[in-house]
Motif scaffolding. Structure first.
Motif, mmCIF file in Angstrom:
data_model
loop_
_atom_site.group_PDB
_atom_site.id
_atom_site.type_symbol
_atom_site.label_atom_id
_atom_site.label_comp_id
_atom_site.label_asym_id
_atom_site.label_seq_id
_atom_site.Cartn_x
_atom_site.Cartn_y
_atom_site.Cartn_z
ATOM 1 N N GLN A 86 103.620 100.825 22.481
ATOM 2 C CA GLN A 86 102.799 99.667 22.826
ATOM 3 C C GLN A 86 101.905 99.984 24.019
ATOM 4 O O GLN A 86 102.245 100.851 24.831
ATOM 5 C CB GLN A 86 103.760 98.528 23.169
ATOM 6 N N THR A 87 100.789 99.295 24.121
ATOM 7 C CA THR A 87 99.909 99.510 25.264
ATOM 8 C C THR A 87 100.678 99.288 26.579
ATOM 9 O O THR A 87 101.479 98.357 26.683
ATOM 10 C CB THR A 87 98.655 98.598 25.174
ATOM 11 N N GLY A 88 100.483 100.176 27.527
ATOM 12 C CA GLY A 88 101.139 100.056 28.828
ATOM 13 C C GLY A 88 102.545 100.622 28.872
ATOM 14 O O GLY A 88 103.226 100.556 29.891
ATOM 15 N N SER A 89 103.018 101.205 27.760
ATOM 16 C CA SER A 89 104.416 101.667 27.743
ATOM 17 C C SER A 89 104.599 103.026 28.421
ATOM 18 O O SER A 89 105.722 103.453 28.654
ATOM 19 C CB SER A 89 104.946 101.722 26.298
ATOM 20 N N GLY A 90 103.494 103.723 28.748
ATOM 21 C CA GLY A 90 103.616 104.968 29.505
ATOM 22 C C GLY A 90 103.273 106.226 28.726
ATOM 23 O O GLY A 90 103.683 107.330 29.104
ATOM 24 N N LYS A 91 102.491 106.107 27.673
ATOM 25 C CA LYS A 91 102.155 107.279 26.842
ATOM 26 C C LYS A 91 101.313 108.297 27.618
ATOM 27 O O LYS A 91 101.625 109.481 27.657
ATOM 28 C CB LYS A 91 101.385 106.849 25.578
ATOM 29 N N THR A 92 100.238 107.775 28.234
ATOM 30 C CA THR A 92 99.328 108.673 28.958
ATOM 31 C C THR A 92 100.068 109.330 30.124
ATOM 32 O O THR A 92 99.940 110.528 30.386
ATOM 33 C CB THR A 92 98.100 107.867 29.459
ATOM 34 N N TYR A 93 100.881 108.543 30.805
ATOM 35 C CA TYR A 93 101.661 109.032 31.942
ATOM 36 C C TYR A 93 102.622 110.139 31.490
ATOM 37 O O TYR A 93 102.714 111.194 32.114
ATOM 38 C CB TYR A 93 102.442 107.844 32.502
ATOM 39 N N THR A 94 103.319 109.900 30.387
ATOM 40 C CA THR A 94 104.309 110.871 29.904
ATOM 41 C C THR A 94 103.637 112.148 29.397
ATOM 42 O O THR A 94 104.095 113.254 29.666
ATOM 43 C CB THR A 94 105.174 110.243 28.780
ATOM 44 N N MET A 216 97.655 93.806 29.603
ATOM 45 C CA MET A 216 98.908 94.553 29.708
ATOM 46 C C MET A 216 98.760 95.908 30.371
ATOM 47 O O MET A 216 99.742 96.563 30.666
ATOM 48 C CB MET A 216 99.524 94.712 28.314
ATOM 49 N N ASN A 217 97.532 96.364 30.570
ATOM 50 C CA ASN A 217 97.327 97.648 31.243
ATOM 51 C C ASN A 217 95.900 97.695 31.787
ATOM 52 O O ASN A 217 94.947 97.602 31.031
ATOM 53 C CB ASN A 217 97.557 98.798 30.240
ATOM 54 N N SER A 218 95.791 97.841 33.125
ATOM 55 C CA SER A 218 94.456 97.800 33.728
ATOM 56 C C SER A 218 93.628 99.018 33.325
ATOM 57 O O SER A 218 92.414 99.002 33.352
ATOM 58 C CB SER A 218 94.578 97.709 35.244
ATOM 59 N N GLN A 219 94.300 100.101 32.945
ATOM 60 C CA GLN A 219 93.610 101.345 32.556
ATOM 61 C C GLN A 219 94.083 101.740 31.178
ATOM 62 O O GLN A 219 94.770 102.739 31.008
ATOM 63 C CB GLN A 219 93.976 102.440 33.560
ATOM 64 N N SER A 220 93.749 100.908 30.199
ATOM 65 C CA SER A 220 94.293 101.147 28.869
ATOM 66 C C SER A 220 93.421 102.144 28.097
ATOM 67 O O SER A 220 92.204 102.010 28.066
ATOM 68 C CB SER A 220 94.346 99.809 28.127
ATOM 69 N N SER A 221 94.054 103.138 27.487
ATOM 70 C CA SER A 221 93.304 104.101 26.676
ATOM 71 C C SER A 221 92.926 103.403 25.378
ATOM 72 O O SER A 221 93.795 102.894 24.682
ATOM 73 C CB SER A 221 94.169 105.307 26.341
ATOM 74 N N ARG A 222 91.663 103.404 25.058
ATOM 75 C CA ARG A 222 91.201 102.695 23.868
ATOM 76 C C ARG A 222 90.978 103.647 22.694
ATOM 77 O O ARG A 222 90.351 103.284 21.714
ATOM 78 C CB ARG A 222 89.912 101.911 24.172
ATOM 79 N N ALA A 262 96.334 105.737 21.134
ATOM 80 C CA ALA A 262 95.996 104.466 21.779
ATOM 81 C C ALA A 262 97.179 103.532 21.534
ATOM 82 O O ALA A 262 97.924 103.700 20.571
ATOM 83 C CB ALA A 262 94.724 103.901 21.170
ATOM 84 N N GLY A 263 97.350 102.553 22.413
ATOM 85 C CA GLY A 263 98.535 101.704 22.331
ATOM 86 C C GLY A 263 98.475 100.711 21.179
ATOM 87 O O GLY A 263 97.428 100.119 20.912
ATOM 88 N N SER A 264 99.614 100.552 20.507
ATOM 89 C CA SER A 264 99.673 99.488 19.518
ATOM 90 C C SER A 264 99.674 98.182 20.306
ATOM 91 O O SER A 264 100.222 98.111 21.391
ATOM 92 C CB SER A 264 100.947 99.625 18.682
HETATM 93 N N1 LIG Z 1 107.913 106.907 34.004
HETATM 94 C C1 LIG Z 1 107.088 106.139 34.752
HETATM 95 N N2 LIG Z 1 107.343 105.926 36.062
HETATM 96 C C2 LIG Z 1 106.520 105.162 36.806
HETATM 97 N N3 LIG Z 1 105.388 104.548 36.355
HETATM 98 C C3 LIG Z 1 105.074 104.734 35.074
HETATM 99 C C4 LIG Z 1 105.893 105.536 34.197
HETATM 100 N N4 LIG Z 1 105.330 105.538 32.967
HETATM 101 C C5 LIG Z 1 104.216 104.784 33.074
HETATM 102 N N5 LIG Z 1 104.057 104.298 34.330
HETATM 103 C C6 LIG Z 1 102.962 103.419 34.792
HETATM 104 O O1 LIG Z 1 102.814 102.393 33.807
HETATM 105 C C7 LIG Z 1 101.434 102.048 33.629
HETATM 106 C C8 LIG Z 1 101.049 102.179 32.180
HETATM 107 O O2 LIG Z 1 101.192 103.548 31.787
HETATM 108 P P1 LIG Z 1 100.169 104.287 30.803
HETATM 109 O O3 LIG Z 1 98.742 103.998 31.162
HETATM 110 O O4 LIG Z 1 100.604 105.695 30.711
HETATM 111 O O5 LIG Z 1 100.487 103.504 29.449
HETATM 112 P P2 LIG Z 1 99.933 103.776 27.979
HETATM 113 O O6 LIG Z 1 101.097 103.637 27.073
HETATM 114 O O7 LIG Z 1 99.171 105.044 27.932
HETATM 115 O O8 LIG Z 1 98.959 102.526 27.785
HETATM 116 P P3 LIG Z 1 97.670 102.343 26.826
HETATM 117 O O9 LIG Z 1 98.139 102.460 25.423
HETATM 118 O O10 LIG Z 1 97.201 100.939 27.140
HETATM 119 O O11 LIG Z 1 96.709 103.384 27.227
HETATM 120 C C9 LIG Z 1 100.648 102.970 34.545
HETATM 121 O O12 LIG Z 1 100.393 102.258 35.745
HETATM 122 C C10 LIG Z 1 101.612 104.118 34.826
HETATM 123 O O13 LIG Z 1 101.369 104.721 36.086
#
Ligand SMILES: Nc1ncnc2c1ncn2[C@@H]1O[C@H](COP(=O)(O)OP(=O)(O)OP(=O)(O)O)[C@@H](O)[C@H]1O
Length: 328
Positions: A86-94, A216-222, A262-264
């Motif tokens: 889901q959007t904001g779940s941490g995909k880009t971060y991981t 749900m995410n200020s920097q969402s990957s679209r 991109a996030g579901s």
């Molecule tokens: N393991 C983690 N520890 C701390 N913060 C995290 C972690 N994973 C994600 N975050 C934080 O959660 C927020 C959302 O993460 P991220 O942008 O990676 O989500 P996403 O799944 O890529 O979203 P989207 O699909 O909208 O792009 C960011 O602020 C990121 O820094």
């Protein structure tokens, strides 16, 4: 490989972030001790691996799930790592797709780079290695080259999506080769000799990627972003120390696709309207096509009967087709 499964699924649970804590959100998911299983309410879900934790993505994810694929790449196998959620779940971060090169940037892709070049260094006396990278995004069902300098040049400060309608940014076409393979016409394939060179392409491409703000995410990957590493190896005839992997005399070529989807999302929860809403429709369509391909391939009975696999329903599934064919 120790685990012979072609597809493995890992769940990474991120901690609540500041805005969620300020909004009074609480954790709703628990890990069943000693099991790769999570519990949400009365439902339990089992995966191959489950991780949790704050800070830099755990190196256990890399060690368990990705290191074997890097190893396989050096043995000539294609592989794909997909971050889905889901959007904001941490995909880009991981995945580490938003790599900027500054300290503290972790993630799977930076770890892949580090470990690949360690291996290249260790085998350089016996093997000639050529590494190329490409970085593309699929935005609203069109494929864009993130390493094409025209994309970045037209970026307008504060309007991250303006570049996608800028005249310099043209989509690239998917072509089928005579032997049924898939290629991208004119995509940049940058040759890299060092980890730093590879990292600079990753960070340059990340800056060109389509992002926007949702509730749900200020920097969402679209967009779906695919960072592809192509590895070509050739054994050097006169090997000084006599040690070599058994790769024969031919050129061994394999690709590793690192995909940050991109996030579901549900329009209601993301507060998406207008342009964001239309993007959401394309995103969900691509993810649905991916799900349909995976279930068609995962259905043993259908596969044996030569059932139809709907690769052509989205650009994402067409591009990854070669890897899926090898998976199953
Ligand atoms: N393991 C983690 N520890 C701390 N913060 C995290 C972690 N994973 C994600 N975050 C934080 O959660 C927020 C959302 O993460 P991220 O942008 O990676 O989500 P996403 O799944 O890529 O979203 P989207 O699909 O909208 O792009 C960011 O602020 C990121 O820094």
């Amino acid at each position: 490989m120790e685990n012979s499964e072609s597809v493995r699924v890992a769940v990474n649970i991120r901690p609540l972030i500041t805005t969620e804590l300020l909004n009074g959100c609480t954790d709703c998911i628990t890990i069943v001790p000693g099991e790769p299983q999570v519990q949400i309410g009365s439902h339990a879900f089992t995966y191959d691996y489950v991780y949790e934790g704050a800070g830099s993505p755990s190196s256990a994810i890399y060690d368990d799930c990705v290191a074997p694929l890097v190893d396989a790449l050096f043995h000539g196998y294609n592989a794909t790592v997909l971050a889905y959620g889901q959007t904001g779940s941490g995909k880009t971060y991981t995945m580490g797709t938003n790599y900027t090169g500054e300290g503290g940037n972790g993630g799977i892709i930076p770890k892949v780079m580090e470990n690949m070049f360690k291996r290249v260094e260790a085998t350089k006396h016996s093997t000639e290695i050529l590494i190329r990278v490409s970085f593309i995004e699929i935005f609203k069902e069109e494929v864009f080259d993130l390493l094409d300098s025209n994309s970045a040049a037209s970026k307008v400060e504060g309007q991250s999506l303006a570049k996608h309608t800028a005249p310099g940014r043209l989509p690239i076409q998917i072509r089928e080769t005579v032997n049924g393979g898939i290629t991208l016409a004119g995509v940049t394939e940058a040759e890299v000799r060092t980890k730093e060179e590879m990292a600079s392409h990753l960070s340059r491409g990340s800056l060109s990627r389509a992002t926007g703000s949702t509730n749900m995410n200020s920097q969402s990957s679209r967009s779906h972003a695919i960072f592809t590493i192509t590895l070509e190896q050739k054994k050097i005839a006169s090997c000084p120390n006599g040690v070599n992997d058994d790769i024969g005399d031919d050129i061994l070529c394999a690709k590793l696709h690192l995909v940050d989807l991109a996030g579901s999302e549900r329009a209601k929860r993301t507060g998406a309207d207008g342009m964001r809403f239309k993007e959401g429709i394309h995103i969900n369509k691509g993810l649905l096509a991916l799900g349909n391909v995976i279930s068609a391939l995962g259905d043993d009975r259908k596969r044996k009967e030569g059932g139809h696999v709907p690769y052509r329903d989205s650009k994402l599934t067409r591009l990854l087709q070669a890897c899926f064919d090898l998976f199953f």
